[in-house]
Scaffold this active site. Structure first.
Site, PDB file in Angstrom:
ATOM      1  N   ASP A  81       0.806  -1.335   0.063  1.00 26.76           N
ATOM      2  CA  ASP A  81      -0.141  -0.046   0.014  1.00 26.76           C
ATOM      3  C   ASP A  81       0.784   1.396   0.244  1.00 26.76           C
ATOM      4  O   ASP A  81       0.641   2.232  -0.896  1.00 26.76           O
ATOM      5  CB  ASP A  81      -0.864  -0.292   1.345  1.00 26.76           C
ATOM      6  N   LYS A 136       1.236   4.306  -3.015  1.00 24.17           N
ATOM      7  CA  LYS A 136       1.376   5.922  -2.614  1.00 24.17           C
ATOM      8  C   LYS A 136       2.578   6.446  -2.940  1.00 24.17           C
ATOM      9  O   LYS A 136       2.732   7.677  -3.481  1.00 24.17           O
ATOM     10  CB  LYS A 136       0.938   5.937  -1.100  1.00 24.17           C
TER      11      LYS A 136
END
Ligand code: NAP
Ligand code: HSE
Length: 439
Positions: free
Chosen positions: A202, A206
Site C-alpha cells: 500500500d 502511494k
C-alpha cells in the site's frame, strides 16, 4: 453570476468512503451549490448489493447495479469502488464520454495511471485523486499546484496508517509485532488482505503516485523498492528507543545526483528505518499519516492528519468534486500533470543511507579489529561502535554484542559488508540490520 445547470454526479461504490460521500453530498447540497455556482445532483450510486448500501444510509432510489448508463449520462464520475476491474473500464468510459473523474483508487493509479492520464489528456477531461494518498491530508494538490513552481528534492512520508499504528504500539507499549497486529486487526485498520499493509505494498503504491508528481516523471510501481515491517522485532524497537530513535515505515522519493556510481535520477523506496525521535515524523503516532516535503525554495514542509477512514477520505473526494464542478461552471483548463522530466528511476543499490548493524561476536582479542577491517574493506566508514557483554549469574558471557552505526554509503556497499560479516568466523550472528534516515 448566471445560474449554471445542475451537474449530474455518478457515484461508483457506497462502502466506507462512498456512503460518506453520498451522505455529505445530500446533507450539504445547498452549501456545495453556493460554493460551486451550480447544483450538484447525485444522479445515482452503483453497488452490487443494494440492501447493504441501503443499510449504510444511501437512499434506495439512487441505488443501481447498472453502471454504464449512469456513467455516460453524468458530468462528473466519482470512483470509490476500489480494485482494478471494473473500476478501470468505468473510469475510461467516463473520460471518453467527456466526464471528469475523481478516484480514491491508489492501487489502480499506481498500476494503470499512465493509461488513465493519457486518456484524460487526449479527450480534455480531468482526473482528480487527492484521496488516493493519505486520505484527508491535502498532499496531491500541494505537489500538483502549490509547489509546481519549485523544485522538490525529497518527499518522505508515513503513508500507511495501520503499520504506523503497529510500530507505534510496539514502541509505546513494548508489545510484540503479533500483538500489535492483532490490535490493528481488531480496530479494523488493516486491509482485508493485511499483507498489502504490513509488506509495504500500500505504501509503495502511494510512493509511486507521490514520486511521479514530485519529480514530473512516470514511476512504475515495479520500480519502487519495497520492504515491509514483518521482520521488525521488539528488541529492535527497544534498542532504537534506547539510542534516541524510533522505527517508522517510510515511503521515500528523492532526487539522486550523478556521482561516481552512476547517472542522476530518482530513487523511490519503502522500508522500515530508524529516524531520530526528534524528527517531525518521529512524532507521528497511532494510525496518523504525515508527509515531509523538502523543496529547493520552500524548504521543509510537513502535511499531517488522518490517512484513512470513510468520512476523512470523503472530505478529500468532495474537495476534488468542488474543483471539478467549478471547472465545469467557469470553463478553462483544470489541473495538468507533467512528466516532462522523465528522470531514470534508480535501483536501490544507488541509494545512500546510514545503517545500524547489531552483531553477536566472539569476545576475543583482535575481533573488533577484524570487524572494523571488514567495514573498511567494503569502503564503509564506521561512525559509532558500542560494545556490551552480558553477565549471567555473575559470569561474563563469551559473546559480545556490537552495535555499529555507519556513515552514509550506497546500499550496494552496505549489503556487501553485511554479507562479509555473515561469512566471518568471528561473527556468531547478525541480530539486526536497519537503515537510518532523517539525519
Ligand atoms: P469498500 O468499503 O470495500 O466499498 C467498496 C464499494 O464499491 C462497495 O459499495 C461495493 O459494493 C462497491 N463495488 C465494489 N466492486 C464493485 C463492482 N464490481 N460493481 C459494483 N460495485 C462495486 O471500499 P472503501 O474502503 O470505501 O474504499 C474505496 C476506495 O477508496 C478504494 O480504492 C480504497 O483504496 C480507497 N481509499 C479508502 C480509504 C479508507 O479509509 N477506506 C482511504 C483512502 C482510499 P458492494 O458492497 O455491493 O460489493
Ligand atoms: N490500509 C491503508 C492504511 C488505508 O493503513 O493506511 C488507507 O489507504
Amino acid at each position: 453570476m448566471q445560474e449554471y445547470r445542475p451537474l449530474r454526479i455518478a457515484l461508483l461504490g457506497a462502502g466506507s468512503v462512498g456512503s460518506q460521500v453520498a451522505r455529505l453530498l445530500i446533507e450539504n447540497k445547498a452549501e456545495l451549490a453556493a460554493r460551486v455556482g451550480a447544483e450538484l445532483e447525485l444522479a445515482g450510486v452503483v453497488v452490487r448489493d443494494i440492501e447493504k448500501a441501503v443499510k449504510s444510509g444511501v437512499p434506495r432510489e439512487l441505488l443501481t447495479s447498472e453502471a454504464e448508463e449512469l456513467i455516460v449520462s453524468s458530468d462528473i464520475v466519482i470512483e470509490v469502488m476500489g480494485g482494478i476491474e471494473p473500476a478501470k473500464s468505468y473510469i475510461l468510459m467516463a473520460l471518453k464520454s467527456g466526464s471528469d473523474v475523481i478516484t480514491a483508487n491508489k492501487a489502480l493509479l499506481a498500476t494503470h495511471g499512465t493509461e488513465l492520464f493519457d486518456t484524460a489528456e487526449q479527450v480534455g477531461a480531468q482526473l482528480y485523486f487527492e484521496a488516493a494518498v493519505a486520505a484527508a491530508i491535502p498532499i496531491i494538490r500541494p505537489l500538483r499546484e502549490s509547489l509546481a513552481g519549485d523544485k522538490v528534492i525529497r518527499v518522505m512520508g508515513i503513508v500507511n496508517g495501520s503499520t504506523n499504528y503497529i510500530l507505534d504500539r510496539m514502541d509505546v507499549a513494548g508489545i510484540s509485532l503479533q500483538d500489535a497486529m492483532a490490535e490493528a486487526t481488531e480496530l479494523g485498520y488493516l486491509e482485508a488482505d493485511p499483507s498489502l499493509d504490513v509488506e509495504g505494498f500500500d505504501a509503495a503504491q502511494k510512493a509511486a503516485i507521490l514520486a511521479s508528481l514530485a519529480f514530473h516523471t512516470e514511476v512504475p510501481l515495479e520500480k519502487v523498492y519495497r520492504e515491509g515491517i514483518t521482520k521488525i522485532t521488539a528488541e529492535q524497537i527497544s534498542a532504537a528507543k534506547r539510542d534516541g530513535y524510533v522505527i517508522k515505515l517510510l515511503a521515500i522519493a528523492e532526487q539522486v545526483p550523478a556521482d561516481e556510481h552512476g547517472e542522476a535520477g530518482v530513487s523511490v523506496r519503502v522500508y522500515p528505518t530508524l529516524i531520530p525521535r526528534t524528527h517531525p515524523l518521529g512524532a507521528v503516532h497511532g494510525a496518523y499519516n504525515a508527509v515531509f516535503v523538502e523543496a529547493e525554495a520552500a524548504g521543509q514542509l510537513m502535511f499531517y492528519g488522518s490517512g484513512a477512514g470513510g468520512v476523512q477520505t470523503a472530505s478529500a473526494v468532495l474537495g476534488d468534486l468542488v474543483s471539478a464542478a467549478k471547472r465545469h461552471v467557469a470553463g478553462g483548463p483544470g489541473l495538468a500533470d507533467s512528466v516532462h522530466a522523465d528522470l531514470p528511476i534508480l535501483p536501490i543499490d544507488r541509494v545512500l543511507t546510514r545503517y545500524q548493524i547489531t552483531l553477536e561476536v566472539t569476545d576475543q582479542p583482535g575481533v573488533l579489529a577484524k570487524i572494523a577491517n571488514t567495514f573498511s574493506a567494503g569502503n564503509v566508514s564506521i561512525e559509532t561502535v558500542e560494545q556490551s557483554v552480558q553477565v549471567k549469574s555473575g559470569k561474563r558471557s563469551n559473546t559480545a554484542t556490537l552495535e555499529v552505526g555507519t556513515h552514509s554509503a550506497t546500499d550496494a556497499q552496505l549489503s556487501a559488508v553485511v554479507q562479509a560479516l555473515k561469512d566471518s568466523e568471528s561473527v556468531e550472528s547478525i541480530t539486526s540490520v536497519i537503515r537510518v534516515e532523517g539525519i
